[in-house]
Design an enzyme around this catalytic site. Structure first.
Site, short mmCIF file in Angstrom:
data_model
loop_
_atom_site.label_atom_id
_atom_site.label_comp_id
_atom_site.label_asym_id
_atom_site.label_seq_id
_atom_site.Cartn_x
_atom_site.Cartn_y
_atom_site.Cartn_z
N LYS A 85 -2.59 4.46 7.63
CA LYS A 85 -2.70 4.91 9.02
C LYS A 85 -2.68 6.43 9.09
CE LYS A 85 -0.37 0.75 10.59
NZ LYS A 85 -0.11 0.18 9.24
N ASP A 137 -6.60 3.38 11.05
CA ASP A 137 -6.24 2.81 9.75
C ASP A 137 -7.47 3.06 8.87
OD1 ASP A 137 -4.65 1.54 7.90
OD2 ASP A 137 -4.09 -0.07 9.28
N ASP A 164 -10.52 -1.32 14.35
CA ASP A 164 -11.03 -1.35 12.97
C ASP A 164 -12.47 -1.86 12.92
OD1 ASP A 164 -8.64 -0.47 11.81
OD2 ASP A 164 -7.83 -2.50 11.71
N CYS A 173 -7.25 -13.39 19.09
CA CYS A 173 -7.84 -12.20 19.71
C CYS A 173 -9.20 -11.98 19.08
CB CYS A 173 -6.97 -10.98 19.45
SG CYS A 173 -5.23 -11.22 19.86
N ARG A 209 7.32 0.10 1.42
CA ARG A 209 7.28 -1.05 2.33
C ARG A 209 6.03 -1.86 2.09
NH1 ARG A 209 5.81 3.72 4.19
NH2 ARG A 209 4.44 4.04 5.98
N CYS A 269 -9.66 -9.38 16.15
CA CYS A 269 -8.64 -9.47 15.09
C CYS A 269 -9.04 -8.72 13.82
CB CYS A 269 -8.41 -10.94 14.73
SG CYS A 269 -7.17 -11.14 13.43
N ARG A 322 -7.72 -9.24 10.97
CA ARG A 322 -7.75 -10.19 9.85
C ARG A 322 -8.59 -11.42 10.17
NH1 ARG A 322 -2.24 -8.81 9.51
NH2 ARG A 322 -2.18 -6.89 8.31
N ARG A 363 0.83 -1.21 0.00
CA ARG A 363 0.00 0.00 0.00
C ARG A 363 0.85 1.25 0.00
NH1 ARG A 363 -4.10 -0.64 4.24
NH2 ARG A 363 -5.09 -1.56 2.43
N TYR A 364 1.89 1.25 0.80
CA TYR A 364 2.77 2.42 0.92
C TYR A 364 3.89 2.30 -0.10
CZ TYR A 364 0.53 3.27 5.47
OH TYR A 364 -0.36 3.51 6.49
N CYS A 414 -2.39 -18.52 14.47
CA CYS A 414 -1.98 -17.88 15.72
C CYS A 414 -2.12 -18.91 16.84
CB CYS A 414 -2.86 -16.68 16.05
SG CYS A 414 -2.55 -15.24 15.02
C1 PLP Z 1 0.75 -0.64 8.99
C2 PLP Z 1 1.12 -1.01 7.64
C3 PLP Z 1 2.45 -0.85 7.20
C4 PLP Z 1 3.55 -0.28 8.10
O1 PLP Z 1 3.29 1.04 8.44
P1 PLP Z 1 4.35 1.84 9.33
O2 PLP Z 1 3.66 3.13 9.63
O3 PLP Z 1 5.59 1.99 8.50
O4 PLP Z 1 4.62 1.02 10.55
C5 PLP Z 1 2.74 -1.22 5.92
N1 PLP Z 1 1.80 -1.70 5.08
C6 PLP Z 1 0.53 -1.85 5.47
C7 PLP Z 1 -0.46 -2.36 4.49
C8 PLP Z 1 0.14 -1.51 6.75
O5 PLP Z 1 -1.13 -1.68 7.15
#
Ligand code: PLP
Length: 416
Positions: A377, A370, A333, A170, A157, A173, A175, A153-154, A166
């Site tokens: 986020k 989120d 969420d 929880c 990363r 959860c 997911r 998404r980002y 798991c």
């Molecule tokens: C939370 C998340 C991340 C990591 O986010 P950071 O703010 O860098 O910790 C990366 N990808 C997805 C899809 C996420 O939900």
């Protein structure tokens, strides 16, 4: 108590005859006062519910996994179930499975269904009640998934969901749509994820999540980390896990020795309540920290569990004592069946205001939503900026007192 690599080598396996003796897992008690989580006596718990097993079994994470509590009858023999809990346990079918490690079960209050930890893991009928705005994949992770198991998404990363398993589920959860149904080791699925990451040079940070990656065997995790490390553009790997809270026995000297070979490696640990900060979880965190792994924590804001400034302060200060830096506090969420856990967003802001300035800045996480639909986020802060007067920025401090900051840089004084 400066634990080094040497100490790992000296870690001795439990004595065969050590049943009901002092836990060898706890040899080398952490050098601080552990908060008094309400602990029963482990030996008594074992005698009562696992006759024939001793501390040697208790301290063995595979024994903990093999003896997970998964049926209404079994948990009903340990806790006096409320009618709500009883009905929900009996009716739990297609959705999020029920499972708790014996270790975590030993932390539950047998007579109090309102206990925070108990609400986290024992289902109630409210799970079946839909609440406004809920949907199975509120973060639209499936939409941002280029190959099964990867959420990208980002820009720089991605999430790599390496198992659906798991040790303990929880009830809130994020997911719940996907966890708990697949095999523990999904190596068959990993290659596609590895290929995607290798072919995507902008990914410099990979987050292993799931399910709980630390439920994998050392060899499987080692294989995966070795493959990721071999990708030149992957600078950092992070592991998200609740193991130190629900299965601390998993953090063995062998595991941390293996992880140590894959630096730079970071970890996000999931903690929900200060009652999870036991000597066992402290020991697990100490081993990870001693292996040079920076530890952050993620906490979901949960009604009736931790939606209280006092509880959160105890949790975050306790995490700092365990060398864990509170990283994120999440608004719960809108996942189906979590309405009874959700608080108004204002509650989270009140908690943030009660932390900032009143305790160590390191104990203050980022409060985030989120964004539904896949916006990522979004951080929320109490209002510390109350406005502007000319070039003065009007600020409010943690005590509610007003201050002015002369925000003149780049703004020539109009009087001159
Ligand atoms: C939370 C998340 C991340 C990591 O986010 P950071 O703010 O860098 O910790 C990366 N990808 C997805 C899809 C996420 O939900």
């Amino acid at each position: 108590m400066n634990s080094t690599h040497q100490d790992y080598e000296e870690a001795v396996p439990p004595e065969p005859g050590a049943a009901d003796a002092v836990s060898t897992f706890l040899t080398g008690t952490p050098p601080f006062h552990t908060p008094a989580a309400p602990r029963g006596n482990v030996a008594a718990f074992l005698r009562r519910h696992f006759p024939g097993a001793g501390m040697r079994q208790w301290n063995d994470w595979r024994w903990q996994l093999a003896n997970r509590i998964q049926t209404p009858e079994r948990i009903g023999s340990m806790l006096r179930l409320s009618t709500e809990e009883q009905a929900a346990l009996t009716g739990t079918g297609q959705g999020l499975p029920f499972a708790v490690t014996p270790y975590y079960a030993s932390l539950l209050e047998p007579l109090d269904p309102t206990q925070g930890l108990r609400r986290c893991v024992i289902p109630v009928c409210a799970e079946w009640r839909p609440a406004p705005g809920e949907c199975a994949d509120p973060l639209a992770e499936d939409h941002d998934s280029p190959v099964p198991g990867v959420v990208h998404r980002y820009p720089d990363r991605c999430l790599f969901l390496v198992t659906d398993f798991c040790s303990t589920y929880c009830r809130y959860c994020t997911r719940s749509r996907s966890v708990g149904h697949g095999a523990r080791d999904q190596r068959g699925r990993w290659q596609a994820g590895l290929d995607y990451i290798a072919a995507t040079p902008q990914v410099r940070d990979v987050l292993l999540s799931g399910g709980d990656p630390l439920t994998l065997e050392d060899a499987a995790l080692d294989w995966l980390l070795t493959r990721l490390r071999a990708i030149p553009h992957v600078e950092v790997v992070r592991i998200g896990t609740k193991v130190p809270a629900v299965l601390p026995q998993r953090v063995t000297p062998g595991l941390v020795r293996m992880l140590h070979r894959h630096h730079p490696l970071w970890m996000s640990l999931h903690f929900a309540h200060p009652d999870e900060l036991t000597p066992e979880s402290a020991k697990a965190c100490a081993r990870l920290a001693d292996a040079g792994i920076p530890l952050g924590s993620q906490t979901v804001l949960l009604a009736g569990v931790n939606d209280d400034p006092g509880v959160m302060t105890r949790l975050f200060q306790g995490l700092l004592r365990q060398r864990v830096r509170p990283y994120y506090l999440y608004q719960c969420d809108p996942v189906p069946g979590t309405g009874h856990f959700r608080t108004p967003v204002s509650r989270g802001l009140e908690i943030m205001a009660a932390l900032r300035g009143h305790t160590s800045g390191y104990a203050v996480p980022n409060f985030v939503i989120d964004a539904p639909g896949g916006g990522g986020k979004i951080p929320l802060l109490p209002n510390y900026v109350s406005g502007r007067e000319g070039q003065d920025l009007l600020l409010t401090n943690y005590q509610g007192r007003s201050f002015r900051y002369p925000d003149t840089a780049g703004h020539p004084d109009p009087a001159q």
